[in-house]
Scaffold this active site. Structure first.
Site, PDB file in Angstrom:
ATOM      1  N   LYS A  56       0.832  -1.203   0.000  1.00 27.79           N
ATOM      2  CA  LYS A  56       0.000   0.000   0.000  1.00 27.79           C
ATOM      3  C   LYS A  56       0.872   1.261   0.000  1.00 27.79           C
ATOM      4  CE  LYS A  56      -3.822  -2.368   2.339  1.00 27.79           C
ATOM      5  NZ  LYS A  56      -4.438  -2.686   3.635  1.00 27.79           N
ATOM      6  N   GLN A 100      -4.066  -1.367  10.078  1.00 25.41           N
ATOM      7  CA  GLN A 100      -4.096  -2.697   9.447  1.00 25.41           C
ATOM      8  C   GLN A 100      -4.697  -3.721  10.420  1.00 25.41           C
ATOM      9  OE1 GLN A 100      -3.131  -3.270   6.143  1.00 25.41           O
ATOM     10  NE2 GLN A 100      -4.048  -5.281   6.491  1.00 25.41           N
ATOM     11  N   ASP A 123     -10.966   3.377   5.009  1.00 23.67           N
ATOM     12  CA  ASP A 123     -11.359   1.959   4.925  1.00 23.67           C
ATOM     13  C   ASP A 123     -12.884   1.821   4.915  1.00 23.67           C
ATOM     14  OD1 ASP A 123      -9.493  -0.032   4.619  1.00 23.67           O
ATOM     15  OD2 ASP A 123      -8.887  -0.035   6.731  1.00 23.67           O
TER      16      ASP A 123
END
Ligand code: NAP
Length: 297
Positions: A56, A100, A123
Site C-alpha cells: 500500500k 491494518q 477503509d
C-alpha cells in the site's frame, strides 16, 4: 476453450485506475498545493500485514501521495494506539488513516475503528460511514466492495435489475457489497440475496443468480454446476492450497472452482488478478476523495 474476454482482468483495470489517480493527484496538487496523505498503522509483526502495508505504501508513492507508516510493538496498549490515531486525526498533512487489521487480541478492534475521525476513515469501517452507506448517503465505500463495483462498471456489467447472490456476510466484504448493490443508485439497483452458513441449500440460491459474488473464505466451494448458464462470477476469495509441484509449495485459489465455473459463466474474475488488485486502487481513490473533501469541502 476459454474465451479471453470472459476473464475480468482486475490487474489491468486497477492499473488504469491508478494511472487516472496519478493524473488527478497532480491536478489536485497544482490547484491546492496539497498532496493527499495516508497514514498506515501496523501493530505487531504479522507477516501478511507487513506485506500488505508495504504494498500500500508503494502504491501511494506511485500515484504521488504523501504516506507515513507507524509500526508499533504487538504489546502496545489500546490507549497508546488510540493516542497515535488521535495525533493523525489532528495532523493536517494526513487525510486518511488505515489501521491494518487484524489487531492483537488484547485490543478492542471496534473501539480502535471508532477512534478514527470518520472523515479520515478511508477503509469505510467506522460505524458512521457504515450507516451512511446503508442509507445511501455519500461516504467512503469499503475498499474491496468498492473494487467489486468498479470492476462491474468498467466491464460494462450493470447490476440494475439483476439478481445478485452474495455468499458471505462479513463486515468488510459480504454486507457492504450487498448494501452498495441494493441502493437505488446508478450501477446498483440490484435484487440482492445474502447467503451464509445458515443457508440450508446454497445451490438453491446460486443457481438463481445473474451475478454471484463469492466472499466465503473457503477454497473452491462454488463450482460450475452451482451456477446458472451465463452468470457473472466475482471471486473475492484468496486461499492458499498445497501445490507440491510449485516452487513455493502452495498456490492461491479463489472461493470459486475456476476451471468448472469458467465454462458456465459469461464473465469471471480470476484469482489472483481479479478482485485483489482493486482493493489498493480503491484505497487510493478514497484517500484522494478524503483530501478533496477536507481541503476543498
Ligand atoms: P469471513 O469474515 O471469514 O466471512 C466468510 C463468510 O462466508 C461468513 O459470512 C460465513 O458465514 C460464510 N461462509 C463460510 N462458509 C460458508 C459456506 N459453506 N456456505 C455459505 N456461507 C459460508 O471472510 P471475509 O473477510 O469476508 O473474506 C472472504 C474471502 O475474501 C477470504 O478468502 C478472504 O481472504 C478474501 N478477501 C480478499 C480481499 C481482497 O482480495 N482484496 C479482501 C478481503 C477478503 P457465517 O457468517 O455464517 O460464518
Amino acid at each position: 476453450m476459454i474465451m479471453r474476454h470472459k476473464i475480468i482482468d482486475g490487474k489491468a483495470i486497477s492499473k488504469q485506475i491508478r494511472t487516472e489517480l496519478k493524473q488527478q493527484t497532480e491536478t489536485f496538487h497544482s490547484e491546492t498545493g496539497v498532496l493527499p496523505g495516508l497514514a498506515f498503522i501496523l501493530v505487531g509483526e504479522n507477516p501478511a500485514s507487513q506485506v500488505y502495508v508495504k504494498m500500500k505504501g508503494k502504491a501511494c508513492a506511485e500515484v504521488g501521495f504523501h504516506s507515513v507508516t507507524k509500526v508499533l510493538p504487538a504489546d502496545i496498549s489500546q490507549q497508546e494506539l488510540v493516542k497515535l490515531i488521535d495525533a493523525f486525526n489532528n495532523d493536517p498533512k494526513i487525510h486518511g488513516i488505515l489501521t491494518q487489521l487484524p489487531l492483537p487480541d488484547h485490543i478492542d478492534e471496534a473501539a480502535v475503528i471508532e477512534s478514527i475521525d470518520p472523515n479520515k476513515d478511508v477503509d469505510g469501517f467506522h460505524p458512521i460511514n457504515v450507516g451512511k452507506l446503508l442509507i445511501g448517503l455519500k461516504t467512503f465505500r469499503p475498499c474491496t466492495p468498492a473494487g467489486i463495483q468498479e470492476l462491474l462498471i468498467r466491464s460494462n456489467i450493470d447490476p440494475a435489475g439483476k439478481h445478485v447472490v452474495v455468499v458471505g456476510r462479513s463486515n468488510i466484504v459480504g454486507k457492504p457489497i450487498a448494501n452498495i448493490l441494493v441502493q437505488k443508485q446508478k450501477w446498483a439497483n440490484a435484487v440482492v440475496t445474502i447467503c451464509h452458513t445458515g443457508a440450508r441449500d446454497l445451490l438453491y440460491y446460486t443457481k438463481q443468480a445473474d451475478i454471484v459474488i463469492a466472499a466465503v473464505g473457503r477454497a473452491e466451494v462454488i463450482t460450475g454446476d452451482m451456477l446458472k448458464e451465463g452468470a457473472v462470477v466475482i471471486d473475492v476469495g484468496v486461499n492458499r492450497i498445497d501445490d507440491p509441484g510449485s516452487e513455493k509449495g502452495y498456490k492461491l485459489v479463489g472461493d470459486v472452482h475456476f476451471a468448472s465455473a469458467v465454462n458456465v459463466a459469461s464473465a469471471i474474475t480470476p484469482v489472483p488478478g481479479g478482485v485483489g488488485p482493486m482493493t489498493i486502487a480503491m484505497l487510493l481513490a478514497n484517500t484522494l476523495q478524503a483530501a478533496r473533501e477536507q481541503i476543498v469541502g
